[in-house]
Design a protein around this motif. Structure first.
Motif, PDB file in Angstrom:
ATOM      1  N   SER A  79      -1.930   8.124  11.262  1.00 55.22           N
ATOM      2  CA  SER A  79      -2.073   6.731  10.822  1.00 55.22           C
ATOM      3  C   SER A  79      -3.365   6.120  11.360  1.00 55.22           C
ATOM      4  N   ARG A 139      -0.183  16.061   1.628  1.00 54.46           N
ATOM      5  CA  ARG A 139      -0.869  14.910   1.014  1.00 54.46           C
ATOM      6  C   ARG A 139      -1.917  14.283   1.937  1.00 54.46           C
ATOM      7  N   PHE A 140      -1.910  14.635   3.212  1.00 57.60           N
ATOM      8  CA  PHE A 140      -2.774  13.936   4.176  1.00 57.60           C
ATOM      9  C   PHE A 140      -4.124  14.632   4.341  1.00 57.60           C
ATOM     10  N   TYR A 183      -8.810   9.614   2.816  1.00 56.39           N
ATOM     11  CA  TYR A 183      -8.242   8.489   3.555  1.00 56.39           C
ATOM     12  C   TYR A 183      -8.809   7.147   3.085  1.00 56.39           C
ATOM     13  N   HIS A 191      -6.691   6.893   9.581  1.00 51.97           N
ATOM     14  CA  HIS A 191      -6.959   6.309   8.263  1.00 51.97           C
ATOM     15  C   HIS A 191      -7.927   5.130   8.325  1.00 51.97           C
ATOM     16  N   HIS A 212      -7.296   5.836  -0.078  1.00 46.75           N
ATOM     17  CA  HIS A 212      -5.895   5.409  -0.015  1.00 46.75           C
ATOM     18  C   HIS A 212      -5.701   4.112   0.773  1.00 46.75           C
ATOM     19  N   ASN A 233       0.829  -1.206   0.000  1.00 43.41           N
ATOM     20  CA  ASN A 233       0.000   0.000   0.000  1.00 43.41           C
ATOM     21  C   ASN A 233       0.864   1.258   0.000  1.00 43.41           C
ATOM     22  N   ARG A 234       0.684   2.088  -1.013  1.00 42.07           N
ATOM     23  CA  ARG A 234       1.535   3.277  -1.158  1.00 42.07           C
ATOM     24  C   ARG A 234       1.306   4.286  -0.032  1.00 42.07           C
ATOM     25  N   ARG A 235       0.053   4.430   0.418  1.00 46.12           N
ATOM     26  CA  ARG A 235      -0.213   5.377   1.497  1.00 46.12           C
ATOM     27  C   ARG A 235       0.446   4.915   2.799  1.00 46.12           C
TER      28      ARG A 235
END
Length: 395
Positions: free
Chosen positions: A322, A384-385, A390, A325, A393, A208-210
């Protein structure tokens, strides 16, 4: 998965126990910097070698994150944390009897493994049992971590002066582990196993890139924390301060981290989009680092103050980003374990790189400039957040 509710009295005692456990997660590293001159006078260590005393525990913390969740599922959170506190306490106590750099480094690695096991389990536990106020209780937990660093940095030199031994200054923190062990063990009745999200294998976030972006962000922020923890006191000793005063300065910085760790998540808890809060913290870090480089002899309380306020808020906010998300506590715990695992591996390199810079160039200034550049990169990443994205991603 439903959150596990507890009575108010049980919740209070559980939170006290969590705080006592968290106090044990930094003294094994934080006590080293203020005593480094004495340690190097007794044990042959270059600055690069001394960096291993911070680097290897952080690296062990990163590696152990990946099996901490699995151990918690197999043995239960309560028993796993009891075991981890025992490891931290024995590793810390063993420093009374060390005679070589290798033995000192092995004790640091052992403590790092115990620390990692606790840090892998605690975010999911907090999200499950304090689900209505995750930001506040994560702030309290992380603040207690930094409070342990403040205690060790401030009082390790004092203990050395009183006892005439740097070994006692490093080993006395085993008493904290014993205290936490007594309180945590007493909570066994209030700690039923967490309900399982499913019978399948633990979810992997490696693809997962995120998750990777969150891990890199956490790692870069923690790199500032570990580098300052390792080298701020030696840097000020080189500027002419005594070991005890340099230790108190590091203690002051970590006290500011405690303040920020309490206040920042409480402010951020009121808003869904936390990017502006995090950006302010990064600006404080940049200003503090620039002050260390350009005016270390002037306003020497201001620069550690700015650094402490920035780093102290950034650490819990990185974990809260984190946790935000995902709504499911066990999935969120798995994500934070991945983020911390990769992040600590990244952060573990910063004390070594700074030590090598010091050995090669004779100054820590270029290490501080490097951390300044890192903070600028983090300012770009934080844009980016956006919380509205969420779910897209993290599937």
């Amino acid at each position: 998965m439903e959150n596990v509710r507890a009575t108010p009295t049980t919740a209070i005692w559980l939170m006290i126990s969590v705080v006592l456990v968290a106090l044990n997660l930094r003294p094994s590293m934080a006590a080293v910097g203020p005593l480094l001159s004495s340690i190097r006078g007794d044990v042959p260590l270059s600055f690069s070698g001394a960096a291993l005393l911070t680097m290897l525990p952080v690296m062990a913390m990163g590696l152990a994150m990946f099996f901490g969740i699995g151990l918690g599922k197999r043995f239960g959170e309560h028993r796993s944390i009891v075991l981890s506190l025992g490891v931290i306490g024995l590793a810390t106590l063993s420093r009374l009897f060390l005679d070589s750099a290798l033995e000192l480094i092995v004790s640091a690695i052992a403590a790092g493994v115990g620390i990692a096991m606790i840090q892998a389990l605690m975010p999911a536990l907090i999200k499950t049992r304090f689900g209505d106020n995750v930001s506040l209780f994560m702030g309290l937990y992380v603040t207690a971590i930094m409070g342990g660093a403040a205690l060790a940095a401030s009082f390790a030199p004092f203990v050395q002066v009183q006892t005439g031994s740097w070994r006692v200054g490093l080993a006395i923190w085993a008493a904290l582990a014993l205290l936490a062990l007594v309180f945590w063990y007493a909570q066994r009745a209030a700690m039923p196993p967490l309900p399982q999200a499913g019978s399948g294998a633990q979810e992997s976030f490696f693809g997962n890139r995120r998750a990777w972006l969150l891990a890199i962000f956490f790692g870069l922020g923690t790199a500032s924390y570990t580098c300052v923890l390792a080298w701020l006191a030696p840097y000020y000793v080189e500027q002419g301060l005594s070991e005890q005063n340099a230790g108190l300065l590091l203690g002051f910085l970590t006290a500011m981290e405690v303040v920020s760790g309490l206040v920042t998540p409480a402010i951020a808890n009121r808003r869904k989009d936390k990017r502006r809060v995090v950006a302010v913290l990064l600006v404080l870090i940049i200003l503090g680092l620039c002050g260390l480089i350009l005016m270390p002899q002037h306003l020497h309380l201001l620069w550690p103050c700015l650094l402490g306020l920035g780093i102290g808020g950034l650490f819990p906010m990185s974990l809260i980003l984190s946790l935000d998300h995902l709504d499911n506590p066990r999935r969120a715990g798995g994500l934070t374990a991945f983020v911390q695992g990769i992040g600590y591996l990244i952060a573990s390199l910063s004390p070594l790189i700074a030590g090598m810079i010091r050995d090669q160039l004779g100054s820590f200034e270029w290490a501080w400039w490097s951390l300044t550049a890192v903070a600028v990169v983090m300012l770009l990443i934080v844009t980016r957040f956006n919380p509205t994205h969420y779910a897209r991603h993290i599937q």
